[in-house]
Write a protein that holds these residues in place. Structure first.
Motif, short mmCIF file in Angstrom:
data_model
loop_
_atom_site.label_atom_id
_atom_site.label_comp_id
_atom_site.label_asym_id
_atom_site.label_seq_id
_atom_site.Cartn_x
_atom_site.Cartn_y
_atom_site.Cartn_z
N TYR A 104 0.83 -1.20 0.00
CA TYR A 104 0.00 0.00 0.00
C TYR A 104 0.87 1.26 0.00
CZ TYR A 104 -4.35 -2.56 1.10
OH TYR A 104 -5.45 -3.38 1.07
N VAL A 105 1.94 1.24 0.79
CA VAL A 105 2.81 2.42 0.88
C VAL A 105 3.47 2.68 -0.47
CG1 VAL A 105 4.83 3.43 2.01
CG2 VAL A 105 3.26 2.02 3.32
N LYS A 106 3.96 1.65 -1.10
CA LYS A 106 4.63 1.81 -2.39
C LYS A 106 3.66 2.38 -3.44
CE LYS A 106 7.72 -2.11 -1.51
NZ LYS A 106 8.14 -3.46 -1.94
N LYS A 107 2.47 1.83 -3.48
CA LYS A 107 1.48 2.31 -4.44
C LYS A 107 1.09 3.76 -4.15
CE LYS A 107 -0.54 -2.28 -5.31
NZ LYS A 107 -1.75 -3.12 -5.18
N ALA A 108 0.96 4.07 -2.86
CA ALA A 108 0.55 5.43 -2.47
C ALA A 108 1.61 6.45 -2.84
CB ALA A 108 0.29 5.46 -0.97
N PRO B 115 12.46 11.88 4.95
CA PRO B 115 11.98 12.33 6.27
C PRO B 115 10.46 12.19 6.37
CG PRO B 115 12.47 14.22 4.87
CD PRO B 115 12.89 13.00 4.10
N PHE B 116 10.00 11.78 7.54
CA PHE B 116 8.56 11.59 7.75
C PHE B 116 8.07 12.34 8.99
CE2 PHE B 116 9.50 8.02 4.96
CZ PHE B 116 8.36 7.98 4.14
N GLY B 117 8.72 13.46 9.31
CA GLY B 117 8.23 14.29 10.41
C GLY B 117 8.69 13.83 11.77
N PHE C 4 -1.61 7.91 4.81
CA PHE C 4 -1.17 9.02 5.68
C PHE C 4 0.35 9.18 5.63
CE2 PHE C 4 0.23 10.93 9.63
CZ PHE C 4 -0.64 12.01 9.77
N ILE C 5 1.05 8.06 5.77
CA ILE C 5 2.52 8.11 5.77
C ILE C 5 3.04 8.55 4.41
CG2 ILE C 5 4.54 6.60 5.77
CD1 ILE C 5 3.36 5.23 8.21
#
Length: 802
Positions: free
Chosen positions: A114-118, A205-207, A240-241
């Motif tokens: 899901y992360v890769k697709k997003a 970076p992710f905050g 979200f990520i």
């Protein structure tokens, strides 16, 4: 027949018209066709020319770029860091420079699909098709940049973002863009799409996480925000990520302390945008999209966690900051900027600070500092063992102190505060406070001596006076009106305010005192130098302990300023020098001026306001107390700040104390500060007595002009006519030291400041006595004359009788 002929004529006319129209059409068509072909050929030619010029310009931009090897690119894009080290002057380790990002690398199969697709759907929908960049998007971005237009897309692929983030700096020049394209293409040739995507997700970076820590990489994001591994992220969590890299801090659900933000809408709305992108790119179904969009994601954010504080202290962070700043010019000069551009723009400063800091923490440098480990440790121990003498039962009174080598500006040791774990504000370098009376020697007395306005025994008015701007009274610290004139020596020794107020007003007519502070890099606005209270410390933002220490070290160094520094050299892993401190001495005050000021400030320590420091030091170390100490005390209005700064021929040691919130201290706490300073001096002296050079004395420079003057006028002895009365100038004979010109002849208005009435007051007893003496003398002379005349008459009578 006639009708037939007429019809025939009409048909012939119509036929001719049709033929003419057809001919015109063919001609026009031919012309248009030729014109169109010409335009097409021209456009093709211009396009070819444009492509050729563009390619030529691109080649020009990248001609100096060293094409990296696959191994080099692998190291850089995976953020493989060579650890940099900071060391003391003796090469013992201060600590390793590490990134403040929390990062954990994971393999591709440990990341949710899901992360890769997003990420692909949101950041680079053409990722699987392009070869590092999309020409159309790049051209659009460059045109927008050239025209100064907004370009939200930026034209950057994931590969370009990876290169920009890990290999290049973040400036937006055409040359950087060209290098970005070249390296992106190189990355695509060396690595698979899965490798590039996985690397991007591992380094971006992710905050912040729930501890307030800065995080990088999808694994830390998943654990720090949702409490799960990256492979276990749900669709809404992944969306979200994936939305975070665009603006990590803005979209993060946590503050710098790890608390949840009160308003989470920005991140949640961004999550919905990402979900729509996935739906648009057919990566999820409409059902999945709607379900994920309506899901209450806020309940998945984990609660605040505890952050284990690090063991680094003021020294670690100050040396790292200074090392970063000395590396900055390498980068901003390459982009055509000057120091003035950087100091006048917070955006530019922050940009190049980030670039230099990234270089520092990645390149395996060794930062060699000037800090003497044993001296530094001694000052920290003094704060721990004797800092309680500063407290008054209402909280922690903070302290800032610096020990500087006069001849070089080298910072040997410092004290940033009482306890770093409790208060991270570095009071030695970052805190700006009112310098109070420690401003008097460096801004008023020294410049006034330097321009020849005064000598050491010149007289200053200490009669009551008022500020011109407000009409309020200028008062001495003890609130006592002296109603007299006093010498420069006495005024400085007692730290009276009225005399220095009068002196500074007179100084402004002779020179611009700002010029002295500019030479010493003291950061004050031009307007502040016109403030009437400025010689007593009335600034807008104050001075740092570093600025004040450096100024007093300048006087102790014969008037020569050497900028205080803590970074000696920076070398790479092969021992090559990346940076070396270069001294750039500046003659701020004349040698004569500096030596006269040291002569005057010796009295401050031996019998003036600084005597408590000397007496305490004598109890701790008579040998050190016997050194040639010169210096000055300072107490700000309402007792918010207490200062003591003193020098030997070897070093200058300062001490400031105060509450961070400006709570007033008790008036006697200036004595406490001097006692604490004495403990700092003694502790460091026991470690390195040679640094103090107690075997040397401050001597008057050969250029000093010595004038014999009256202790009453500060001007030459002898006779003078005052208010029409010729008289012998009163007062005892003293030696006054001048940097220029020497003493003038005594006159009625002999001092600086004061009114005619004030001068009449101080002259009155002498004029009265002189008049009485004169009248008495005249009577005696008249009596003597009468007697002489009578004697002469008697003699004449005797002669007549004979």
């Amino acid at each position: 027949m006639a009708e037939h002929d007429q019809n025939h004529k009409n048909k012939h006319k119509k036929s001719s018209y049709n033929k003419n129209w057809l001919l015109g059409f063919h001609i026009s068509y031919g012309v248009l066709k030729s014109l169109l072909l010409f335009v097409i050929v021209l456009l093709l030619w211009l396009g070819s020319l444009g492509i050729g010029v563009g390619m030529g310009y691109f080649a020009y931009l990248v001609k100096d770029t060293e094409v990296p090897t696959k191994e080099t690119l692998k190291n850089e894009i995976n953020d493989i860091e060579q650890v940099s080290h900071m060391v003391y002057a003796n090469n013992e380790s201060i600590g390793d420079i590490t990134t403040d990002l929390i990062r954990t690398n994971v393999k591709s199969d440990a990341i949710s699909p899901y992360v890769k697709k997003a990420i692909v759907a949101t950041e680079d929908e053409n990722f699987w098709k392009h070869h590092g960049f999309v020409p159309k998007a790049t051209i659009r971005a460059l045109i927008s940049e050239a025209l100064g237009a907004s370009n939200s897309s930026g034209g950057s692929t994931l590969t370009q973002q990876l290169v920009k983030q890990q290999v290049l700096t973040s400036e937006t020049t055409f040359k950087r863009k060209a290098n970005e394209l070249l390296l992106a293409y190189r990355v695509e040739n060396f690595f698979s799409k899965q490798q590039i995507l996985t690397t991007y997700l591992n380094v971006s970076p992710f905050g912040r996480n729930n501890k307030g820590e800065n995080i990088a990489g999808v694994e830390e994001a998943a654990k720090g925000i949702f409490g799960v591994h990256a492979k276990d992220l749900s669709l809404p969590q992944a969306a979200f990520i994936a939305g975070l890299p665009q603006s990590p801090i803005t979209y993060s659900p946590y503050t710098a302390t790890g608390d949840k933000k009160k308003d989470l809408s920005a991140g949640l709305e961004r999550k919905n945008d990402v979900l729509f992108n996935m739906y648009r790119e057919k990566e999820i179904t409409e059902k999945e999209y709607l379900a994920a969009k309506s899901y209450d994601l806020a309940k998945d954010f984990i609660e605040k966690g505890s952050n284990t504080s690090n063991q680094n202290d003021y020294l670690y962070y100050y040396v790292q900051k200074e090392a970063t700043e000395v590396l900055m010019p390498t980068y901003y000069k390459a982009d055509g900027f000057k120091k003035e551009d950087i100091t006048s723009s917070d955006d530019l400063y922050n940009k190049y600070y980030k670039i230099a800091n990234r270089s520092l923490r990645r390149n395996g440098y060794t930062v060699h500092s000037t800090i003497n480990k044993e001296l530094y440790d001694s000052m920290q121990a003094t704060a721990q063992n004797y800092g309680n003498m500063l407290d008054d039962g209402r909280g922690t009174i903070q302290v800032g102190s610096i020990m500087m080598e006069n001849s070089t500006g080298k910072i040997l040791a410092f004290l940033g505060g009482r306890n770093y774990a409790e208060n991270q504000n570095n009071h030695a370098f970052d805190t700006r406070r009112s310098p109070a009376s420690t401003m008097k020697p460096i801004l008023a007395y020294a410049p006034a001596i330097d321009v020849g306005l005064i000598g050491s025994e010149s007289q200053l008015s200490n009669f009551p006076t008022t500020f011109k701007s407000s009409g309020g009274p200028v008062t001495n610290y003890d609130r006592i009106n002296r109603n007299s004139f006093e010498s420069v020596r006495q005024a400085l020794k007692k730290s009276d305010n009225i005399p220095v107020y009068n002196l500074y007003q007179a100084l402004l007519t002779k020179t611009n005192p700002e010029s002295y502070f500019k030479k010493m890099n003291i950061q004050m606005s031009s307007a502040e130098f016109s403030y009437e209270s400025i010689p007593m410390g009335g600034t807008d933002h104050g001075l740092t302990v570093l600025e004040q220490t450096n100024a007093y070290a300048t006087l102790a160094n014969g008037g020569v300023y050497n900028q205080g520094y803590v970074i000696d050299t920076i070398t790479d892993n092969n021992g090559n020098v990346i940076y070396k401190h270069e001294q750039k001495p500046v003659q701020v005050y004349a040698k004569a001026t500096a030596s006269i000021m040291n002569n005057l400030m010796r009295d401050v320590i031996n019998s003036g306001t600084g005597i408590k420091a000397k007496s305490t030091l004598a109890q701790l170390s008579p040998t050190l107390a016997g050194g040639d100490w010169v210096g000055k005390t300072g107490t700000s209005q309402d007792e918010n700040d207490f200062w003591f700064t003193a020098s030997t021929p070897g070093i200058t040691l300062s001490s400031w104390i105060g509450y961070d919130n400006n709570t007033p201290m008790y008036s006697s706490w200036g004595q406490n500060n001097m006692q604490f300073w004495a403990y700092l001096a003694n502790g460091t002296y026991q470690i390195d007595p040679n640094a103090y050079q107690t075997n040397r004395k401050f001597e008057l420079d050969a250029s000093v002009i010595k004038s014999e003057v009256s202790s009453f006028t500060g001007q030459k002895l002898g006779t003078s006519t005052i208010n029409g009365v010729k008289m012998q100038v009163p007062g005892s004979k003293v030696t006054s030291y001048f940097a220029k010109d020497g003493a003038a002849s005594s006159s009625f208005e002999f001092g600086i400041g004061g009114t005619t009435a004030n001068y009449n007051t101080v002259w009155a007893p002498y004029l009265s006595a002189t008049k009485k003496t004169t009248e008495s003398t005249k009577k005696e002379e008249k009596k003597a004359e009468t007697t002489t005349n009578n004697d002469e008459e008697d003699q004449d009578q005797d002669e007549n009788e004979d």
